[in-house]
Design a protein around this motif. Structure first.
Motif, PDB file in Angstrom:
ATOM      1  N   ALA A 104       0.854  -1.191   0.000  1.00  0.00           N
ATOM      2  CA  ALA A 104       0.000   0.000   0.000  1.00  0.00           C
ATOM      3  C   ALA A 104       0.886   1.235   0.000  1.00  0.00           C
ATOM      4  N   ARG A 105       0.524   2.208  -0.845  1.00  0.00           N
ATOM      5  CA  ARG A 105       1.336   3.420  -0.999  1.00  0.00           C
ATOM      6  C   ARG A 105       0.569   4.702  -0.700  1.00  0.00           C
ATOM      7  N   THR A 126     -10.579   6.641  -8.792  1.00  0.00           N
ATOM      8  CA  THR A 126      -9.188   6.951  -8.464  1.00  0.00           C
ATOM      9  C   THR A 126      -8.453   5.692  -8.022  1.00  0.00           C
ATOM     10  N   LEU A 127      -9.087   4.885  -7.179  1.00  0.00           N
ATOM     11  CA  LEU A 127      -8.488   3.631  -6.703  1.00  0.00           C
ATOM     12  C   LEU A 127      -8.090   2.741  -7.865  1.00  0.00           C
ATOM     13  N   ARG A 128      -8.968   2.652  -8.853  1.00  0.00           N
ATOM     14  CA  ARG A 128      -8.716   1.751  -9.978  1.00  0.00           C
ATOM     15  C   ARG A 128      -7.597   2.225 -10.891  1.00  0.00           C
ATOM     16  N   GLY A 129      -7.205   3.496 -10.755  1.00  0.00           N
ATOM     17  CA  GLY A 129      -6.313   4.079 -11.741  1.00  0.00           C
ATOM     18  C   GLY A 129      -4.836   4.062 -11.422  1.00  0.00           C
ATOM     19  N   ALA A 130      -4.455   3.516 -10.268  1.00  0.00           N
ATOM     20  CA  ALA A 130      -3.036   3.517  -9.895  1.00  0.00           C
ATOM     21  C   ALA A 130      -2.773   2.380  -8.921  1.00  0.00           C
ATOM     22  N   PRO A 131      -1.557   1.841  -8.917  1.00  0.00           N
ATOM     23  CA  PRO A 131      -1.244   0.742  -8.001  1.00  0.00           C
ATOM     24  C   PRO A 131      -1.088   1.229  -6.564  1.00  0.00           C
ATOM     25  N   GLY A 132      -1.236   0.296  -5.627  1.00  0.00           N
ATOM     26  CA  GLY A 132      -0.927   0.578  -4.233  1.00  0.00           C
ATOM     27  C   GLY A 132      -1.963   1.374  -3.479  1.00  0.00           C
ATOM     28  N   PRO A 173       0.367   8.822   2.272  1.00  0.00           N
ATOM     29  CA  PRO A 173      -0.340  10.063   1.973  1.00  0.00           C
ATOM     30  C   PRO A 173      -1.784   9.760   1.586  1.00  0.00           C
ATOM     31  N   GLY A 174      -2.660  10.739   1.787  1.00  0.00           N
ATOM     32  CA  GLY A 174      -4.078  10.516   1.513  1.00  0.00           C
ATOM     33  C   GLY A 174      -4.747  11.697   0.853  1.00  0.00           C
ATOM     34  N   ARG A 274      -0.368   8.345  -8.574  1.00  0.00           N
ATOM     35  CA  ARG A 274       0.707   7.596  -9.238  1.00  0.00           C
ATOM     36  C   ARG A 274       2.072   8.108  -8.798  1.00  0.00           C
ATOM     37  N   ARG A 275       2.194   9.419  -8.622  1.00  0.00           N
ATOM     38  CA  ARG A 275       3.454   9.963  -8.097  1.00  0.00           C
ATOM     39  C   ARG A 275       3.722   9.429  -6.701  1.00  0.00           C
ATOM     40  N   TRP A 276       2.671   9.369  -5.882  1.00  0.00           N
ATOM     41  CA  TRP A 276       2.838   8.823  -4.541  1.00  0.00           C
ATOM     42  C   TRP A 276       3.274   7.369  -4.600  1.00  0.00           C
ATOM     43  N   ALA A 277       2.677   6.603  -5.525  1.00  0.00           N
ATOM     44  CA  ALA A 277       3.050   5.193  -5.656  1.00  0.00           C
ATOM     45  C   ALA A 277       4.514   5.057  -6.067  1.00  0.00           C
TER      46      ALA A 277
END
Length: 295
Positions: A104-105, A126-132, A173-174, A274-277
């Motif tokens: 989890a990121r 948003t959840l579906r669009g990036a890993p972690g 981060p959230g 995605r940057r956070w991931a």
């Protein structure tokens, strides 16, 4: 890491989340959780984040919560669903979805489903669009219960807040998504704020620039006086105290109701998460390199 059990089957994750939210209204129930109950759910989520699915399932069961592994038919990604098994519309404690594609990121939080209509759509997209990613979803209308006890964005004694505490403790981060009536902030599509802190200021600036470039009129709370800045938001204060990035976003009704505007907003949110991931992956790689060098 414990092995991930086979998924319960393919589902349309978006439809599943929206179907759950459709059952929420001002008339559905809310029972304030005991401290032990909210800590049990949060510790179960923590075990899940550690990859200990069997242990997480056992811990969650102590609070009558269940854990299912689902495959989203949209892209084949697997998610763990943490859901109340004791009557979701009675206790109103909400759900958590955790992507199982790696550590989890980051998190996306939806504290006011139904009350802030269609914010849950922005959240799950948003959840579906990036890993972690981790989606934290409240389970009751903000005006359910008594004396504002179901308004999770402004309470610390909720399952929602205890779960976000677990995420903040891990440095995730959230971004928290809200909605407002068009007349509340005339002429604005979005209010972007870093809440009580400023640790997400670079992310906020980049997001605001992206939203503006996408044609969404954006109020930047660090530069202008905006309504709905989220300075008293409890999850934002919690993140600020821990020096963890937090974004508080308010979208007007047009953005939440019109498919094209919603898509543009979600596209820009995905750039941020995605940057956070990527940042999380780079941090882990750097830590691994230091460990290897020390050995």
């Amino acid at each position: 890491m414990e092995s991930v059990p086979p998924p319960a089957g393919q589902v349309d994750l978006r439809a599943r989340v929206l179907g759950f939210v459709d059952g929420i209204s001002r008339d559905t129930g809310y029972r304030a959780p005991e401290e032990s109950e909210r800590r049990t759910v949060a510790s179960g989520v923590g075990l899940l984040l550690d990859g200990r699915l069997g242990s997480a399932r056992e811990r969650l069961a102590e609070a009558d919560y269940r854990l299912r592994v689902l495959t989203d038919e949209a892209d084949g990604r697997r998610y763990a669903e943490v859901a109340d098994g004791a009557g979701e519309y009675v206790r109103g404690w909400g759900r958590v979805y955790v992507a199982l594609d790696g550590p989890a990121r980051w998190s996306v939080q939806v504290p006011h489903p139904i009350a802030d209509l269609d914010t849950e759509q922005l959240g799950v997209d948003t959840l579906r669009g990036a890993p972690g990613g981790v989606l934290v979803l409240a389970g009751a209308h903000r005006r359910a219960g008594e004396d504002g006890e179901a308004d999770v964005a402004h309470r610390r004694d909720t399952v929602f807040h205890e779960v976000t505490r677990e995420l903040v403790a891990r440095g995730l981060p959230g971004v928290q998504i809200h909605g407002f009536a068009n007349k509340t902030v005339p002429g604005r599509h979005v209010v972007v704020s870093t809440g009580a802190g400023d640790h997400a200021l670079p992310d906020a600036r980049a997001l605001a620039d992206g939203l503006a470039a996408a044609g969404l009129d954006t109020c930047r709370a660090w530069r202008s006086r905006c309504v709905l800045e989220g300075r008293t938001n409890k999850q934002g204060r919690q993140a600020a105290e821990a020096e963890v990035p937090f974004l508080h976003l308010e979208f007007n009704r047009d953005v939440r109701a019109e498919e094209d505007l919603a898509r543009r907003a979600v596209d820009e949110l995905r750039h941020v998460v995605r940057r956070w991931a990527r940042a999380g992956e780079e941090s882990d790689a750097e830590a691994g390199a230091k460990t290897g060098a020390a050995a």
